[in-house]
Scaffold this active site. Sequence first.
Site: not given
Ligand code: NAI
Length: 329
Positions: A154-155, A205-206, A232-233, A258, A295
């Site tokens: 999503k992000i 990525c997570p 920012t992850s 972040d 963060h």
């Molecule tokens: P999401 O689950 O929608 O997307 C994560 C993507 O990473 C997925 O497409 C997944 O297939 C991919 N992924 C998983 N393992 C991988 C790998 N080994 N290599 C490459 N890609 C891989 O999650 P979303 O909502 O996009 O969030 C992403 C990250 O952002 C979260 O995991 C979290 O750590 C971080 N985050 C940071 C925030 C902040 O305030 N700075 C707030 C919210 C989330």
Amino acid sequence: MKIAFYNSKQYDQEFFERANQNGAHQIRYFSSHLNLESTSQISDEQVVCAFINDNLDAAVLHSLKAKGIKLIALRSAGFNHVDIACSKQLALPVVRVPAYSPYAVAEHAAGLLLCLNRGIHRAHNRIREGDFSLRNLMGFDLHGKTVGVVGTGKIGQAFANIMLGFGCKVMAYDVVPNEQCIASGVNYVTLEHLFSQADVISLHCPLTPETHHLINHKALEKMRDGVTIINTSRGKLVDTKAIINALKTGKVGLLGLDVYEEEEALFFEDFSEKGIQDDVLARLTTFPNVIITSHQGFFTQEAMLNIAQTTLSNISQFELDGSIQNGVG
Ligand code: NAI
């Protein structure tokens, strides 16, 4: 339900009270982080609400279970701080907020990039000192540059779209390519290729065992000289000591963070009187070409309201029929 709300700040209370206007739940706010010691504050609550810098390891989960907690409601998307195997073993369900505003984080990543590239942080300070020179403020056009996005969920997708809007070439690496990104013009490549070709690399990525220290000495060696890295992850995606070396040699030209490997002890709190005890972070803050934020990617009004509403809706659903909405694991 009765909720023990840990690690609460004034802004959390404001948005959770707004989302709980009908008084469906009784919330007790604790300013302390959740840890083994602070579980003693629980009296007759059935739900614990926790944030990303709370401790949900096996010992804490066992203590929560013993105190009669029935549900762990995370007010975050990330859940790498929870011992999921243990929560399953204890039949202690964990729910989260999978999406609240991907735009909030993607826009913050774009903000870090723009600020770093044009030296806006330096210009702001300089002008307050009466220095109107342009010395060392020259940036580069983002238009036409190659941006590598690691993780296009999503992000990452929202960030890729912003970069496409700037006229960048966007390449991406993900274990599961996103069809919508492909349709928008994102080119999927191997991680090696992305590292070697991107002018700007943004991590979305997570944190998993596979992505821990994704950016390490070896990865940095493959990158273009002067590469820009935005994270920012999660902090542990980056080997901070390796990136400090790369900043010293000029391999990394700009760095926007972040999140930080050891942020749990620092972020969201005020250490302005005590000073930074973490020498690695302190070293990072000395580079003019590094911006660190605490963060705050998620921290928009829209995201905060979504977080509060989804968290309380997850709890209401559990109260209604015991079913798990937005469960983890
Ligand atoms: P999401 O689950 O929608 O997307 C994560 C993507 O990473 C997925 O497409 C997944 O297939 C991919 N992924 C998983 N393992 C991988 C790998 N080994 N290599 C490459 N890609 C891989 O999650 P979303 O909502 O996009 O969030 C992403 C990250 O952002 C979260 O995991 C979290 O750590 C971080 N985050 C940071 C925030 C902040 O305030 N700075 C707030 C919210 C989330």
